[in-house]
Design a protein around this motif. Structure first.
Motif, mmCIF file in Angstrom:
data_model
loop_
_atom_site.group_PDB
_atom_site.id
_atom_site.type_symbol
_atom_site.label_atom_id
_atom_site.label_comp_id
_atom_site.label_asym_id
_atom_site.label_seq_id
_atom_site.Cartn_x
_atom_site.Cartn_y
_atom_site.Cartn_z
ATOM 1 N N ASN A 102 10.029 -9.125 7.854
ATOM 2 C CA ASN A 102 11.446 -8.744 7.739
ATOM 3 C C ASN A 102 12.344 -9.972 7.682
ATOM 4 O O ASN A 102 13.330 -9.989 6.936
ATOM 5 N N LEU A 103 12.013 -10.994 8.445
ATOM 6 C CA LEU A 103 12.803 -12.219 8.439
ATOM 7 C C LEU A 103 12.730 -12.914 7.082
ATOM 8 O O LEU A 103 13.741 -13.389 6.566
ATOM 9 N N ALA A 104 11.550 -12.943 6.486
ATOM 10 C CA ALA A 104 11.392 -13.566 5.167
ATOM 11 C C ALA A 104 12.169 -12.788 4.103
ATOM 12 O O ALA A 104 12.818 -13.382 3.240
ATOM 13 N N VAL A 105 12.112 -11.472 4.186
ATOM 14 C CA VAL A 105 12.868 -10.643 3.232
ATOM 15 C C VAL A 105 14.364 -10.903 3.393
ATOM 16 O O VAL A 105 15.080 -11.066 2.403
ATOM 17 N N LYS A 106 14.833 -10.971 4.628
ATOM 18 C CA LYS A 106 16.249 -11.234 4.869
ATOM 19 C C LYS A 106 16.649 -12.595 4.300
ATOM 20 O O LYS A 106 17.689 -12.719 3.661
ATOM 21 N N SER A 107 15.821 -13.610 4.494
ATOM 22 C CA SER A 107 16.117 -14.940 3.953
ATOM 23 C C SER A 107 16.197 -14.891 2.429
ATOM 24 O O SER A 107 17.082 -15.492 1.826
ATOM 25 N N PHE A 108 15.262 -14.163 1.819
ATOM 26 C CA PHE A 108 15.266 -14.049 0.363
ATOM 27 C C PHE A 108 16.504 -13.303 -0.121
ATOM 28 O O PHE A 108 17.155 -13.718 -1.082
ATOM 29 N N TYR A 109 16.849 -12.208 0.543
ATOM 30 C CA TYR A 109 18.028 -11.439 0.146
ATOM 31 C C TYR A 109 19.318 -12.246 0.358
ATOM 32 O O TYR A 109 20.242 -12.158 -0.457
ATOM 33 N N ASP A 110 19.383 -13.016 1.423
ATOM 34 C CA ASP A 110 20.543 -13.900 1.641
ATOM 35 C C ASP A 110 20.646 -14.916 0.510
ATOM 36 O O ASP A 110 21.737 -15.197 0.000
ATOM 37 N N PHE A 111 19.516 -15.463 0.114
ATOM 38 C CA PHE A 111 19.478 -16.403 -1.012
ATOM 39 C C PHE A 111 20.007 -15.726 -2.277
ATOM 40 O O PHE A 111 20.804 -16.307 -3.018
ATOM 41 N N CYS A 112 19.567 -14.497 -2.518
ATOM 42 C CA CYS A 112 20.030 -13.744 -3.694
ATOM 43 C C CYS A 112 21.546 -13.554 -3.660
ATOM 44 O O CYS A 112 22.234 -13.798 -4.653
#
Length: 66
Positions: free
Chosen positions: A44-54
């Motif tokens: 979940n943390l990795a997904v959040k980091s990726f979505y924040d990047f997006c």
């Protein structure tokens, strides 16, 4: 769209290599490779980091991935 397809599309849209994307979101190259090849489900943390990047790059996240 699957998460792996979305990662590929974002990376290509921004003209980044897997290594460049990995550096941008502070994960390893192999992590991006496994995401794109659908070999691992990101935390979940990795997904959040990726979505924040997006979001920081003005890329909309598809509703079916939220």
């Amino acid at each position: 769209m699957t998460f792996s397809e979305f990662v590929i599309s974002v990376r290509k849209k921004l003209k980044l290599s897997q290594k460049q994307l990995a550096t941008a979101i502070n994960v390893s190259y192999s992590t991006i490779n496994r995401w794109e090849n659908d070999h691992v489900v990101p935390s979940n943390l990795a997904v959040k980091s990726f979505y924040d990047f997006c979001e920081n790059n003005f890329i909309d996240i598809p509703n079916d991935l939220l």
